[in-house]
Motif scaffolding. Sequence first.
Motif, mmCIF file in Angstrom:
data_model
loop_
_atom_site.group_PDB
_atom_site.id
_atom_site.type_symbol
_atom_site.label_atom_id
_atom_site.label_comp_id
_atom_site.label_asym_id
_atom_site.label_seq_id
_atom_site.Cartn_x
_atom_site.Cartn_y
_atom_site.Cartn_z
ATOM 1 N N ARG A 24 -5.259 13.670 -20.982
ATOM 2 C CA ARG A 24 -4.954 13.506 -22.400
ATOM 3 C C ARG A 24 -3.571 14.079 -22.714
ATOM 4 N N ALA A 25 -3.244 15.215 -22.116
ATOM 5 C CA ALA A 25 -1.931 15.821 -22.358
ATOM 6 C C ALA A 25 -0.816 14.937 -21.839
ATOM 7 N N LEU A 26 -1.039 14.324 -20.675
ATOM 8 C CA LEU A 26 -0.015 13.460 -20.100
ATOM 9 C C LEU A 26 0.232 12.232 -20.949
ATOM 10 N N LEU A 27 -0.703 11.895 -21.803
ATOM 11 C CA LEU A 27 -0.519 10.773 -22.716
ATOM 12 C C LEU A 27 0.016 11.221 -24.068
ATOM 13 N N LEU A 28 -0.591 12.255 -24.630
ATOM 14 C CA LEU A 28 -0.259 12.660 -25.994
ATOM 15 C C LEU A 28 1.075 13.370 -26.097
ATOM 16 N N LEU A 31 4.100 11.114 -25.905
ATOM 17 C CA LEU A 31 4.143 10.356 -27.153
ATOM 18 C C LEU A 31 4.698 11.212 -28.280
ATOM 19 N N ALA A 32 4.276 12.471 -28.334
ATOM 20 C CA ALA A 32 4.788 13.383 -29.358
ATOM 21 C C ALA A 32 6.286 13.612 -29.193
ATOM 22 N N VAL A 33 6.739 13.713 -27.940
ATOM 23 C CA VAL A 33 8.175 13.911 -27.683
ATOM 24 C C VAL A 33 8.963 12.688 -28.148
ATOM 25 N N VAL A 34 8.423 11.504 -27.960
ATOM 26 C CA VAL A 34 9.093 10.291 -28.442
ATOM 27 C C VAL A 34 9.210 10.318 -29.963
ATOM 28 N N VAL A 35 8.158 10.780 -30.633
ATOM 29 C CA VAL A 35 8.200 10.905 -32.096
ATOM 30 C C VAL A 35 9.304 11.873 -32.507
ATOM 31 N N VAL A 36 9.399 13.000 -31.809
ATOM 32 C CA VAL A 36 10.445 13.983 -32.108
ATOM 33 C C VAL A 36 11.822 13.384 -31.854
ATOM 34 N N LEU A 37 11.975 12.655 -30.755
ATOM 35 C CA LEU A 37 13.256 12.035 -30.436
ATOM 36 C C LEU A 37 13.678 11.063 -31.522
ATOM 37 N N LEU A 38 12.750 10.233 -31.980
ATOM 38 C CA LEU A 38 13.075 9.277 -33.031
ATOM 39 C C LEU A 38 13.466 9.988 -34.317
ATOM 40 N N GLY A 39 12.719 11.047 -34.665
ATOM 41 C CA GLY A 39 13.062 11.805 -35.861
ATOM 42 C C GLY A 39 14.416 12.486 -35.721
ATOM 43 N N PHE A 40 14.703 13.005 -34.521
ATOM 44 C CA PHE A 40 15.984 13.665 -34.278
ATOM 45 C C PHE A 40 17.138 12.684 -34.428
ATOM 46 N N LEU A 41 17.023 11.524 -33.799
ATOM 47 C CA LEU A 41 18.097 10.539 -33.850
ATOM 48 C C LEU A 41 18.270 9.954 -35.250
ATOM 49 N N THR A 42 17.194 9.941 -36.026
ATOM 50 C CA THR A 42 17.267 9.370 -37.369
ATOM 51 C C THR A 42 17.864 10.339 -38.373
ATOM 52 N N TYR A 43 17.465 11.611 -38.306
ATOM 53 C CA TYR A 43 17.832 12.559 -39.355
ATOM 54 C C TYR A 43 18.857 13.614 -38.931
ATOM 55 N N LEU A 136 10.380 20.206 -35.524
ATOM 56 C CA LEU A 136 10.488 19.424 -34.299
ATOM 57 C C LEU A 136 9.418 19.804 -33.283
ATOM 58 N N SER A 137 8.899 21.009 -33.399
ATOM 59 C CA SER A 137 7.867 21.485 -32.466
ATOM 60 C C SER A 137 6.467 21.050 -32.869
ATOM 61 N N LEU A 138 6.307 20.621 -34.104
ATOM 62 C CA LEU A 138 4.965 20.320 -34.609
ATOM 63 C C LEU A 138 4.261 19.184 -33.856
ATOM 64 N N PRO A 139 4.902 18.028 -33.641
ATOM 65 C CA PRO A 139 4.191 16.966 -32.901
ATOM 66 C C PRO A 139 3.766 17.377 -31.500
ATOM 67 N N PRO A 140 4.639 18.009 -30.683
ATOM 68 C CA PRO A 140 4.147 18.439 -29.364
ATOM 69 C C PRO A 140 3.023 19.458 -29.443
ATOM 70 N N LEU A 141 3.079 20.356 -30.429
ATOM 71 C CA LEU A 141 2.005 21.344 -30.577
ATOM 72 C C LEU A 141 0.687 20.655 -30.886
ATOM 73 N N LEU A 142 0.706 19.711 -31.799
ATOM 74 C CA LEU A 142 -0.520 18.981 -32.124
ATOM 75 C C LEU A 142 -1.043 18.216 -30.915
ATOM 76 N N GLY A 143 -0.124 17.597 -30.149
ATOM 77 C CA GLY A 143 -0.543 16.867 -28.963
ATOM 78 C C GLY A 143 -1.209 17.774 -27.937
ATOM 79 N N LEU A 144 -0.648 18.951 -27.728
ATOM 80 C CA LEU A 144 -1.240 19.887 -26.774
ATOM 81 C C LEU A 144 -2.596 20.391 -27.243
#
Length: 212
Positions: A24-28, A31-43, A136-144
């Motif tokens: 589950r961690a290898l999937l979530l 995915l969370a890092v991709v969300v952070v990357l998109l948010g980083f590049l956008t804002y 930026l840490s919130l999505p990976p924390l939730l995924g873990l």
Amino acid sequence: MRTDHLIAALIADVPVKSHSAGRRALLLVPLAVVVVLLGFLTYLRIRPDLTSGSVWPAVAVKVLAASLLAFVGFRFALSLGEPGRSDRRLPRALLAVPAILLLALGIELARMGMADWQERLVGMNQLRCLVLIPLLSLPPLLGLLVALRQGAVTRPVLAGLVSGLAATGMGAAFYSLNCTDDSMFFVLTWYTLAALIVAAAGGLAGRIVLRW
């Protein structure tokens, strides 16, 4: 059912749950890092002077320390979801992160001395650091945390705290590419405070969501 049979059944069940947490961690988490990357590049975007010879060494140190925190913290967090399989080397490996930053601070002091150290410590982005790194840490924390719920966590507070450190490493690695405060005085003060905030939030969340 006899007691010894019950114990054997419980032990046999732990690896299944643990492997489920790992998968589950290898999937979530990616995915969370991709969300952070998109948010980083956008804002936020990458700082325009990143390729400058006077800038990239300090940024590289920040990214290296943050990435190491993310990698070791991630492995440590997953090991806490596998009772009896924790690696005692992982907590010690976390000490490499402050060691890298302190070494970089020593080099900075050798080059610049103590002149204007207060200004370098305060910097210009303290509030942004304390807000953006946790965000930026919130999505990976939730995924873990979601992944660890599928495991067999026996120390939920510690697992949540370590998950917070791992997530901070991921968030700080991205933020380092935007932050223009490169002094190790700043990094050791404000990045560390941001990490403590996320770790405390992770510990509290772990106590709630990882408890059996």
